[in-house]
Every structure is written in C-alpha cells, then in structure tokens.
Design a protein around this motif. Sequence first.
Motif, PDB file in Angstrom:
ATOM      1  N   GLU A  37      -4.449  13.206 -34.034  1.00 39.73           N
ATOM      2  CA  GLU A  37      -5.381  13.439 -35.140  1.00 39.73           C
ATOM      3  C   GLU A  37      -6.024  12.148 -35.642  1.00 39.73           C
ATOM      4  OE1 GLU A  37      -1.707  15.797 -36.317  1.00 39.73           O
ATOM      5  OE2 GLU A  37      -2.325  14.774 -34.485  1.00 39.73           O
ATOM      6  N   ASP A  38      -5.364  11.006 -35.399  1.00 42.50           N
ATOM      7  CA  ASP A  38      -5.906   9.734 -35.866  1.00 42.50           C
ATOM      8  C   ASP A  38      -7.051   9.242 -35.000  1.00 42.50           C
ATOM      9  OD1 ASP A  38      -4.070   9.793 -37.856  1.00 42.50           O
ATOM     10  OD2 ASP A  38      -2.806   8.179 -37.085  1.00 42.50           O
ATOM     11  N   SER A  39      -7.238   9.860 -33.854  1.00 39.42           N
ATOM     12  CA  SER A  39      -8.306   9.454 -32.935  1.00 39.42           C
ATOM     13  C   SER A  39      -9.336  10.563 -32.827  1.00 39.42           C
ATOM     14  CB  SER A  39      -7.727   9.151 -31.550  1.00 39.42           C
ATOM     15  OG  SER A  39      -8.760   9.035 -30.587  1.00 39.42           O
ATOM     16  N   GLN A  40     -10.600  10.198 -32.771  1.00 36.98           N
ATOM     17  CA  GLN A  40     -11.667  11.167 -32.571  1.00 36.98           C
ATOM     18  C   GLN A  40     -12.171  11.147 -31.132  1.00 36.98           C
ATOM     19  OE1 GLN A  40     -12.432  13.408 -34.962  1.00 36.98           O
ATOM     20  NE2 GLN A  40     -10.733  12.408 -36.026  1.00 36.98           N
ATOM     21  N   SER A  41     -11.377  10.538 -30.265  1.00 37.74           N
ATOM     22  CA  SER A  41     -11.764  10.404 -28.865  1.00 37.74           C
ATOM     23  C   SER A  41     -11.987  11.773 -28.227  1.00 37.74           C
ATOM     24  CB  SER A  41     -10.678   9.630 -28.104  1.00 37.74           C
ATOM     25  OG  SER A  41     -11.003   9.542 -26.733  1.00 37.74           O
ATOM     26  N   ARG A  42     -12.986  11.842 -27.352  1.00 39.63           N
ATOM     27  CA  ARG A  42     -13.317  13.056 -26.612  1.00 39.63           C
ATOM     28  C   ARG A  42     -13.387  12.701 -25.136  1.00 39.63           C
ATOM     29  NH1 ARG A  42     -15.914  18.007 -27.557  1.00 39.63           N
ATOM     30  NH2 ARG A  42     -17.137  18.762 -25.783  1.00 39.63           N
ATOM     31  N   ASP A  43     -12.869  13.568 -24.285  1.00 42.21           N
ATOM     32  CA  ASP A  43     -12.876  13.281 -22.852  1.00 42.21           C
ATOM     33  C   ASP A  43     -13.257  14.548 -22.096  1.00 42.21           C
ATOM     34  OD1 ASP A  43     -12.138  12.797 -20.112  1.00 42.21           O
ATOM     35  OD2 ASP A  43     -10.951  11.100 -20.807  1.00 42.21           O
ATOM     36  N   GLU A  44     -14.389  14.500 -21.435  1.00 41.00           N
ATOM     37  CA  GLU A  44     -14.914  15.665 -20.723  1.00 41.00           C
ATOM     38  C   GLU A  44     -14.129  15.983 -19.456  1.00 41.00           C
ATOM     39  OE1 GLU A  44     -17.364  17.560 -21.776  1.00 41.00           O
ATOM     40  OE2 GLU A  44     -17.948  16.355 -23.519  1.00 41.00           O
ATOM     41  N   SER A 103       2.024  15.012 -32.713  1.00 37.87           N
ATOM     42  CA  SER A 103       0.596  15.295 -32.566  1.00 37.87           C
ATOM     43  C   SER A 103       0.370  16.795 -32.627  1.00 37.87           C
ATOM     44  CB  SER A 103       0.064  14.756 -31.233  1.00 37.87           C
ATOM     45  OG  SER A 103      -0.017  13.350 -31.240  1.00 37.87           O
ATOM     46  N   HIS A 104      -0.421  17.227 -33.589  1.00 39.91           N
ATOM     47  CA  HIS A 104      -0.766  18.648 -33.694  1.00 39.91           C
ATOM     48  C   HIS A 104      -1.900  18.960 -32.723  1.00 39.91           C
ATOM     49  CE1 HIS A 104      -1.687  22.575 -35.374  1.00 39.91           C
ATOM     50  NE2 HIS A 104      -2.955  22.197 -35.423  1.00 39.91           N
ATOM     51  N   ILE A 105      -1.745  20.058 -31.980  1.00 34.86           N
ATOM     52  CA  ILE A 105      -2.776  20.470 -31.047  1.00 34.86           C
ATOM     53  C   ILE A 105      -3.235  21.875 -31.413  1.00 34.86           C
ATOM     54  CG2 ILE A 105      -3.427  20.771 -28.634  1.00 34.86           C
ATOM     55  CD1 ILE A 105      -2.583  17.930 -29.314  1.00 34.86           C
ATOM     56  N   GLY A 106      -4.395  21.945 -32.041  1.00 36.87           N
ATOM     57  CA  GLY A 106      -4.999  23.216 -32.407  1.00 36.87           C
ATOM     58  C   GLY A 106      -6.351  23.354 -31.742  1.00 36.87           C
ATOM     59  N   ALA A 107      -7.145  24.284 -32.232  1.00 34.83           N
ATOM     60  CA  ALA A 107      -8.447  24.554 -31.630  1.00 34.83           C
ATOM     61  C   ALA A 107      -9.354  23.323 -31.648  1.00 34.83           C
ATOM     62  CB  ALA A 107      -9.113  25.725 -32.356  1.00 34.83           C
ATOM     63  N   ALA A 108      -9.348  22.599 -32.760  1.00 37.30           N
ATOM     64  CA  ALA A 108     -10.222  21.427 -32.865  1.00 37.30           C
ATOM     65  C   ALA A 108      -9.876  20.367 -31.828  1.00 37.30           C
ATOM     66  CB  ALA A 108     -10.127  20.840 -34.277  1.00 37.30           C
ATOM     67  N   GLU A 109      -8.578  20.170 -31.591  1.00 39.33           N
ATOM     68  CA  GLU A 109      -8.154  19.178 -30.598  1.00 39.33           C
ATOM     69  C   GLU A 109      -8.484  19.668 -29.185  1.00 39.33           C
ATOM     70  OE1 GLU A 109      -6.562  18.289 -34.304  1.00 39.33           O
ATOM     71  OE2 GLU A 109      -6.161  20.144 -33.189  1.00 39.33           O
ATOM     72  N   MET A 110      -8.302  20.954 -28.926  1.00 40.03           N
ATOM     73  CA  MET A 110      -8.635  21.496 -27.602  1.00 40.03           C
ATOM     74  C   MET A 110     -10.122  21.385 -27.316  1.00 40.03           C
ATOM     75  SD  MET A 110      -6.169  24.884 -27.516  1.00 40.03           S
ATOM     76  CE  MET A 110      -4.555  24.813 -28.304  1.00 40.03           C
ATOM     77  N   ASP A 111     -10.943  21.514 -28.358  1.00 45.29           N
ATOM     78  CA  ASP A 111     -12.397  21.389 -28.185  1.00 45.29           C
ATOM     79  C   ASP A 111     -12.789  20.022 -27.635  1.00 45.29           C
ATOM     80  OD1 ASP A 111     -12.922  23.942 -29.057  1.00 45.29           O
ATOM     81  OD2 ASP A 111     -13.383  23.343 -31.129  1.00 45.29           O
ATOM     82  N   ARG A 112     -11.968  19.021 -27.903  1.00 44.04           N
ATOM     83  CA  ARG A 112     -12.282  17.661 -27.463  1.00 44.04           C
ATOM     84  C   ARG A 112     -12.015  17.445 -25.975  1.00 44.04           C
ATOM     85  NH1 ARG A 112      -8.868  14.619 -32.002  1.00 44.04           N
ATOM     86  NH2 ARG A 112      -9.074  12.877 -30.531  1.00 44.04           N
ATOM     87  N   PHE A 113     -11.358  18.415 -25.347  1.00 46.05           N
ATOM     88  CA  PHE A 113     -11.036  18.309 -23.920  1.00 46.05           C
ATOM     89  C   PHE A 113     -11.442  19.624 -23.238  1.00 46.05           C
ATOM     90  CE2 PHE A 113      -7.999  15.916 -26.499  1.00 46.05           C
ATOM     91  CZ  PHE A 113      -8.169  14.635 -25.990  1.00 46.05           C
ATOM     92  N   PRO A 114     -12.740  19.822 -22.994  1.00 47.68           N
ATOM     93  CA  PRO A 114     -13.250  21.122 -22.542  1.00 47.68           C
ATOM     94  C   PRO A 114     -12.739  21.577 -21.173  1.00 47.68           C
ATOM     95  CG  PRO A 114     -14.962  19.426 -22.466  1.00 47.68           C
ATOM     96  CD  PRO A 114     -13.821  18.847 -23.219  1.00 47.68           C
ATOM     97  N   LYS A 115     -12.245  20.657 -20.336  1.00 47.34           N
ATOM     98  CA  LYS A 115     -11.714  21.035 -19.024  1.00 47.34           C
ATOM     99  C   LYS A 115     -10.187  21.157 -19.011  1.00 47.34           C
ATOM    100  CE  LYS A 115     -15.474  19.028 -16.293  1.00 47.34           C
ATOM    101  NZ  LYS A 115     -15.833  18.059 -15.218  1.00 47.34           N
ATOM    102  N   LEU A 116      -9.596  21.193 -20.182  1.00 49.22           N
ATOM    103  CA  LEU A 116      -8.139  21.194 -20.300  1.00 49.22           C
ATOM    104  C   LEU A 116      -7.519  22.424 -19.630  1.00 49.22           C
ATOM    105  CD1 LEU A 116      -5.925  19.440 -21.597  1.00 49.22           C
ATOM    106  CD2 LEU A 116      -6.096  20.870 -23.646  1.00 49.22           C
TER     107      LEU A 116
END
Length: 241
Positions: free
Chosen positions: A33-40, A51-64
């Motif tokens: 949550e402390d990082s706003q990094s995004r990785d396609e 580290s909490h992983i919710g919808a917002a965090e999953m959005d940052r990694f669209p190929k996850l």
Amino acid sequence: MKITYIYNEEWEKDYMMNRSPEHAFSFLKAPLEDSQSRDEDTEVLSVFVNSHIGAAEMDRFPKLKLIAARSTGFDHIDVAEAHRRGIVVSNVPSYGENTVAEFAFALLLALSRKIYDSYHRIAERGSFSQDGLRGFDLKGKTFGVVGTGRIGKHAIKMAKGFDMNVVAYDPFPNNETAQALSFEYLSLDDLLSRSDIISLHAPYNEHTHHLINMGNIEKIKRGAYLINTARGGLVETTALV
C-alpha cells in the motif's frame, strides 16, 4: 515469468533471484500500500501478511495470474475478488508451524513465571526483591487449544511435554489425532470453562471473527490465561477489556 516480490528485508532479493534465475523479478518494499507502482507485465505477486491485496492492488497488475502468500494465513487477500478475476491464491500451510507453537509457549512461560515483571523490576527499580513474583507450574494445568491444525498439533505436543492436561476445540475434529496425542475434544463453551490456559491457533475468516466474544467470554474461568498467536480478530477486544 514476471514476478513482483513484496519484500520485508534486503536479503530476500538475492535469495529469490539466486534460486529462481529463470524468472524476471521486480521488488517492492512492504507494505504494498505504501507504493503506487504499477506493472503491466507482472503475472505473479508474492506477498507476506503485512500487505493487503484487494481490488485496487489487483488493478495495478492487469496480467496477474497468481498471488502467492508467503504465510499460512491469507486473510490479507481478497480471495473472492481474486476468484472473480480468475487469479489463483496460494499459501504455505506449514509455515511457522513449530515456530508459532514455541512462541505461544514463550508467552505462556513469561506469564507463568512472571519473567517480564521480574525483568522490569530489576531494570527500572534496581530491585531484586522476589515479593509478588511467585509463579505457577504448568504441570497438571488444563491447556485448551482452539484449532488443531498444524500449529495446534505442535502446541499440543509441547503441552504434553510439560505434563499438562490437553483439551481442544475444532469444528472439524480429528479423532485419530486426538487418540494419538491423548487429548479430548470439547465444545468451545466447555473448553473455555475448563481451561486454565487457552491458546488460539485458528485461521481468521467470517466463521472465526470474534470467536471469543461478549456472549461467551464470561464462560472463561477467573484467573485463566489467554494466548493469541493467531489473528487479533478472533477476539472481540471490547469483551476482553
């Protein structure tokens, strides 16, 4: 495969790259949550419990494709949301199974032998007086284990080593284990009322939220000890207070 690894300590980086050289790694300092990094390109996200992983965090990694929890518990991950997106969630059922059980007994011994009180008296007051520091033996006490999974089983074995009487509660009792380790399954209410020490080793989910609560906490006998090395949400804090 592209793996984003959320690390806690610096040594983890070399450890992972040396053991999985065929994969491409990127590293982010926990918590995520402390990082706003995004990785396609990230296909795997490796996280610990902080580290909490919710919808917002999953959005940052669209190929996850996979969220790998480096822990037994996975309540920090929105599993339903991951399932909706077709993302697999894995955990490590054996993580810390002996370590956590030992820590539970470390906490218990600190209480039973008043180790913290003794240390504090010497460190803060310079007094070696033993007044009020008489503890109690674990031998013969009833040890109530809530949750008889991997960690709970280790705790039971340790309690037997202290010659304690062991009772347990689990919604899915394993009678073979009970026979092999010589303990008795009880209802949760009966366990609370009979135990001198209660040790929590259950996962945290919608079924175990406030497992100990305002409705049953008064069943715990006066003077009993509660050890919680699981998740705080198992206990209703206001009831405990």
